[in-house]
Design a protein around this motif. Structure first.
Motif: not given
Length: 114
Positions: A5-10
């Motif tokens: 599970v990836e996170s932190g993009g934007g």
């Protein structure tokens, strides 16, 4: 059940920074090479960085000196610190695990734009 599970993009302005995280579960994390790949609009999937189970790291030439890969085997986490971001870094970034099997996350979108 295996999960990445990836996170932190934007959205970030050129020259800015982001830190991507990948939470892994369901497999023997320390035995797997972990990597980050990306796919820009209209382009093929490309390797960004990969960290072996033994601790070595390789980077794509396009991001050397700007991105830093790290992994925490105690927490089953992988990170990608991205500095000095450029518009050409805009892409969906995927976490990948490679060992006895190959696993992929669903990706996180990074948009570099002013």
């Amino acid at each position: 059940q295996v999960q990445l599970v990836e996170s932190g993009g934007g959205l970030v302005e050129p020259g800015g920074s982001l830190r991507l995280s990948c939470a892994a579960s369901g497999f023997v994390f320390r035995s797997y090479a972990m990597g980050w790949y990306r796919q820009a609009p209209g382009k093929e999937l490309e390797l960004v960085a990969i960290g072996s189970s033994g601790g070595s790291t390789e980077y794509a030439d396009s991001i050397k000196g700007r991105f830093t890969f790290s992994r925490d085997n105690a927490k089953n986490m992988v990170y990608l610190q991205m500095n000095s971001l450029k518009s050409e870094d805009t892409a969906v970034y995927y976490c990948n695990a490679r060992g006895s099997f190959i696993y992929w996350g669903k990706g996180t979108l990074v948009t570099v734009s002013s």
